[in-house]
Design a protein around this motif. Structure first.
Motif, mmCIF file in Angstrom:
data_model
loop_
_atom_site.group_PDB
_atom_site.id
_atom_site.type_symbol
_atom_site.label_atom_id
_atom_site.label_comp_id
_atom_site.label_asym_id
_atom_site.label_seq_id
_atom_site.Cartn_x
_atom_site.Cartn_y
_atom_site.Cartn_z
ATOM 1 N N LYS A 66 -29.081 -31.413 25.141
ATOM 2 C CA LYS A 66 -28.765 -30.422 24.107
ATOM 3 C C LYS A 66 -29.092 -31.035 22.753
ATOM 4 C CE LYS A 66 -24.872 -28.345 24.568
ATOM 5 N NZ LYS A 66 -23.408 -28.099 24.531
ATOM 6 N N GLU A 67 -30.060 -30.427 22.038
ATOM 7 C CA GLU A 67 -30.541 -30.987 20.782
ATOM 8 C C GLU A 67 -30.104 -30.117 19.597
ATOM 9 O OE1 GLU A 67 -34.715 -31.188 21.382
ATOM 10 O OE2 GLU A 67 -34.639 -33.119 22.434
ATOM 11 N N ALA A 68 -29.975 -30.761 18.443
ATOM 12 C CA ALA A 68 -29.622 -30.061 17.211
ATOM 13 C C ALA A 68 -30.240 -30.805 16.035
ATOM 14 C CB ALA A 68 -28.109 -29.968 17.052
ATOM 15 N N THR A 69 -30.693 -30.034 15.026
ATOM 16 C CA THR A 69 -31.295 -30.602 13.825
ATOM 17 C C THR A 69 -30.657 -29.963 12.595
ATOM 18 O OG1 THR A 69 -33.406 -30.956 14.969
ATOM 19 C CG2 THR A 69 -33.441 -30.984 12.575
ATOM 20 N N ARG A 70 -30.229 -30.812 11.661
ATOM 21 C CA ARG A 70 -29.638 -30.323 10.407
ATOM 22 C C ARG A 70 -30.395 -30.942 9.235
ATOM 23 N NH1 ARG A 70 -25.192 -32.245 13.071
ATOM 24 N NH2 ARG A 70 -24.926 -33.873 11.484
ATOM 25 N N GLY A 84 -32.764 -32.928 1.291
ATOM 26 C CA GLY A 84 -33.825 -32.438 2.160
ATOM 27 C C GLY A 84 -34.093 -33.315 3.363
ATOM 28 N N LEU A 85 -33.316 -34.369 3.542
ATOM 29 C CA LEU A 85 -33.508 -35.266 4.688
ATOM 30 C C LEU A 85 -32.853 -34.679 5.936
ATOM 31 C CD1 LEU A 85 -32.841 -38.690 2.923
ATOM 32 C CD2 LEU A 85 -35.022 -37.512 3.276
ATOM 33 N N PHE A 86 -33.310 -35.137 7.095
ATOM 34 C CA PHE A 86 -32.889 -34.549 8.362
ATOM 35 C C PHE A 86 -31.924 -35.465 9.111
ATOM 36 C CE2 PHE A 86 -36.882 -32.343 7.597
ATOM 37 C CZ PHE A 86 -36.547 -31.029 7.913
ATOM 38 N N THR A 87 -31.008 -34.818 9.822
ATOM 39 C CA THR A 87 -30.161 -35.477 10.818
ATOM 40 C C THR A 87 -30.465 -34.837 12.162
ATOM 41 O OG1 THR A 87 -28.399 -36.005 9.253
ATOM 42 C CG2 THR A 87 -27.810 -35.936 11.589
ATOM 43 N N VAL A 88 -30.871 -35.644 13.119
ATOM 44 C CA VAL A 88 -31.247 -35.161 14.453
ATOM 45 C C VAL A 88 -30.280 -35.763 15.460
ATOM 46 C CG1 VAL A 88 -33.123 -34.934 16.125
ATOM 47 C CG2 VAL A 88 -33.638 -35.122 13.690
ATOM 48 N N GLN A 89 -29.812 -34.937 16.389
ATOM 49 C CA GLN A 89 -28.938 -35.452 17.439
ATOM 50 C C GLN A 89 -29.321 -34.849 18.777
ATOM 51 O OE1 GLN A 89 -25.024 -34.285 16.037
ATOM 52 N NE2 GLN A 89 -24.992 -32.511 17.417
ATOM 53 N N SER A 90 -29.071 -35.599 19.826
ATOM 54 C CA SER A 90 -29.428 -35.201 21.186
ATOM 55 C C SER A 90 -28.316 -35.639 22.127
ATOM 56 C CB SER A 90 -30.764 -35.841 21.595
ATOM 57 O OG SER A 90 -31.071 -35.555 22.946
ATOM 58 N N GLU A 91 -27.701 -34.671 22.804
ATOM 59 C CA GLU A 91 -26.606 -34.959 23.737
ATOM 60 C C GLU A 91 -27.138 -34.920 25.171
ATOM 61 O OE1 GLU A 91 -22.098 -33.371 24.888
ATOM 62 O OE2 GLU A 91 -23.459 -32.130 23.694
ATOM 63 N N LEU A 92 -26.832 -35.959 25.929
ATOM 64 C CA LEU A 92 -27.340 -36.090 27.293
ATOM 65 C C LEU A 92 -26.223 -35.864 28.300
ATOM 66 C CD1 LEU A 92 -29.560 -36.924 29.347
ATOM 67 C CD2 LEU A 92 -28.773 -39.288 29.045
ATOM 68 N N MET A 93 -26.498 -35.010 29.299
ATOM 69 C CA MET A 93 -25.605 -34.811 30.439
ATOM 70 C C MET A 93 -26.427 -34.969 31.714
ATOM 71 S SD MET A 93 -22.902 -31.806 29.442
ATOM 72 C CE MET A 93 -23.886 -30.835 28.323
ATOM 73 N N VAL A 94 -25.937 -35.773 32.647
ATOM 74 C CA VAL A 94 -26.660 -36.048 33.880
ATOM 75 C C VAL A 94 -25.725 -35.903 35.070
ATOM 76 C CG1 VAL A 94 -28.247 -37.646 32.744
ATOM 77 C CG2 VAL A 94 -26.185 -38.518 33.823
ATOM 78 N N THR A 150 -24.152 -39.063 22.780
ATOM 79 C CA THR A 150 -24.945 -38.310 21.814
ATOM 80 C C THR A 150 -25.712 -39.294 20.949
ATOM 81 O OG1 THR A 150 -23.328 -36.519 21.765
ATOM 82 C CG2 THR A 150 -24.898 -36.622 19.953
ATOM 83 N N CYS A 151 -27.041 -39.181 20.966
ATOM 84 C CA CYS A 151 -27.904 -40.031 20.162
ATOM 85 C C CYS A 151 -28.116 -39.361 18.803
ATOM 86 C CB CYS A 151 -29.239 -40.241 20.871
ATOM 87 S SG CYS A 151 -30.313 -41.454 20.063
ATOM 88 N N VAL A 152 -27.876 -40.100 17.719
ATOM 89 C CA VAL A 152 -27.921 -39.537 16.368
ATOM 90 C C VAL A 152 -28.857 -40.372 15.506
ATOM 91 C CG1 VAL A 152 -26.575 -38.919 14.329
ATOM 92 C CG2 VAL A 152 -25.567 -38.675 16.599
ATOM 93 N N SER A 153 -29.740 -39.682 14.755
ATOM 94 C CA SER A 153 -30.603 -40.303 13.757
ATOM 95 C C SER A 153 -30.382 -39.560 12.438
ATOM 96 C CB SER A 153 -32.072 -40.227 14.171
ATOM 97 O OG SER A 153 -32.919 -40.684 13.138
#
Length: 452
Positions: A222-226, A232-242, A191-194
């Motif tokens: 699978k992406e998610a944004t909080r 008011g700042l964002f946390t973005v994450q992206s989970e990769l399945m291959v 899971t990539c997190v920023s």
């Protein structure tokens, strides 16, 4: 102060102040020169627009937390000045006109002595439109229009919970074992997190330097944004399945990058990961063993079904009857005690492997054989054979008796004919035999009389 605010100009204007003629008041000088100034201003607008001096809408990006200065173009550098600042941002419900004398907005935005507007610390609520209108000494009006966007560059993204091993040809799902009773969590390659960015921005995955695009088959993202409720700042994450392809590199390189939501900003790259790819060896087929052999059993008997899986231990074994799952806990052995008609049918087992998926065994049929009063299933089969044999022998015996009777009748008939042919000879023999019997009778009588 009137409709126009006064302050110190931020840029020297072109031309000179209108000269007051002899016998003319200052207001008359202004009024008399307005027509000429207006015509001159129109000409200057045409010329200066070619030079870019007349300011249109300008996009400004500002880093959150840092000061921002907006110039009021066209305002005189020295007093007297005629200018006005107004803004429409997240802090206002409508246009807000700022005072050059200072007010409660000074902590957010205030007009500097040179006519520029200062925002001491730009925040997310300061995004919006800022406008300044200034009049030069020659009466030329200049408007400045700014569209302000704020941003915050987060730190480098990070790949959390990276997988150490993948299986070729199988959608990778790493199962996290937890304590008993807790739900099981499945995760993919990583899971990539920023964290802490504005605007939200986007995350992208790469395989060996090439972009990975989610297709719902071999690649799934699978992406998610909080958004933080306070900052008011964002946390973005992206989970990769291959699903790694068979025969690909044994240690592929996965990486992710963060692209800010504003143009002309470089992407930020996370440290890459290199999980190993394991190619499974094809398994032997799952076999189903049934006792008694053949699956035929007498009513009330017991049937034992054993699912024999290959050497690698399967994760779970489930049972099917007539193609439908049985509501039983996973087990390699299925016991059917006191078999009845409801137990008849076709049975099979399904072994689920973490690296190979489910495999189903060949099906076997369970049937009931009716038995006699004595013996088991084998005895009933033997009794049935003996009965058939007895019936066959009985039929053969009946045919033999009939043949025997016919033979006796024919023999008697032949014997009777032979007696008729030998009758004269027999009469002479009988007469001789009678004479001998008569001669022996006196001897016997004398012998019996002379005894003691």
């Amino acid at each position: 102060m009137g409709r126009w605010g006064q302050g110190i100009g931020c840029k020297p204007s072109l031309g000179r102040w209108p000269q007051q003629r002899k016998g003319q008041t200052a207001s008359g000088a202004w009024g008399g020169s307005r027509m000429a100034a207006g015509a001159a201003a129109g000409a200057w607008v045409l010329v200066l627009s070619l030079w870019g001096a007349v300011v249109g809408s300008q996009n400004i990006t500002a880093r959150i937390g840092e000061p921002l200065v907006l110039n009021c173009k066209g305002a005189p550098k020295k007093p007297p000045q005629q200018l006005e600042w107004k803004l429409n941002t997240g802090r206002t419900e409508a246009w807000k006109v700022l005072s050059t004398q200072g007010d409660s907005w000074d902590s957010v935005a205030r007009i500097l002595p040179n006519g520029s507007l200062l925002l001491p610390a730009v925040g997310i609520q300061d995004e919006g439109t800022f406008r300044c209108r200034a009049m030069s000494r020659k009466g030329k009006e200049t408007k400045s229009n700014y569209q302000v966007q704020v941003y915050k560059i987060p730190g480098k993204p990070e790949i959390v919970d990276p997988a150490s091993e993948l299986t070729a040809g199988i959608p990778n799902k790493v199962v996290e074992e937890k304590e008993e009773g807790d739900p099981v969590n499945e995760r993919g390659v990583g899971t990539c997190v920023s964290e802490g960015g504005y605007p939200a921005g986007t995350l992208s995955w790469h395989l060996d330097g090439k972009p990975l695009i989610s297709d719902g088959k071999g690649v799934s993202v699978k992406e998610a944004t909080r958004r933080h409720p306070e900052t008011g700042l964002f946390t973005v994450q992206s989970e990769l399945m291959v699903t790694p392809a068979l025969g690909q590199a044994p240690r592929p390189t996965f990486s992710c990058s963060f692209s800010p939501g504003l143009p002309r900003r470089r992407a930020l790259h996370a440290a890459s990961i290199q999980p190993s790819v394991w190619e499974p060896v094809p398994l032997e087929k799952v076999q189903l063993v049934v006792e008694p052999e053949g699956g035929a059993v007498a009513p009330g008997g017991t049937v034992t079904l054993t699912c024999e899986a290959p050497a690698q231990p399967p994760l779970q074994i489930h049972w099917l009857k007539d193609g439908m799952p049985l509501p039983l806990p996973p087990s390699p052995v299925l016991l059917l005690p006191e078999v009845g008609p409801q137990d008849q049918g076709t049975y099979s087992c399904v072994a689920t492997y973490p690296a190979h998926g489910p495999q189903e065994s060949p099906a076997v049929s369970i049937s009931i054989i009716e038995t006699g009063e004595e013996g088991t299933t084998t005895g009933s089969v033997g009794g049935l054979g003996l009965g058939t044999l007895a019936l066959a022998l009985g039929i053969l015996g009946g045919l033999g008796t009939a043949a025997l009777l016919i033979g006796i009748i024919m023999w008697q008939r032949r014997k009777h004919r032979g007696e008729e042919r030998k009758a004269p000879e027999n009469q002479e023999e009988e007469e001789e035999h009678a004479e001998l019997n008569q001669s022996e009778e006196p001897e016997v009588a004398e012998g019996s009389a002379g005894g003691p």
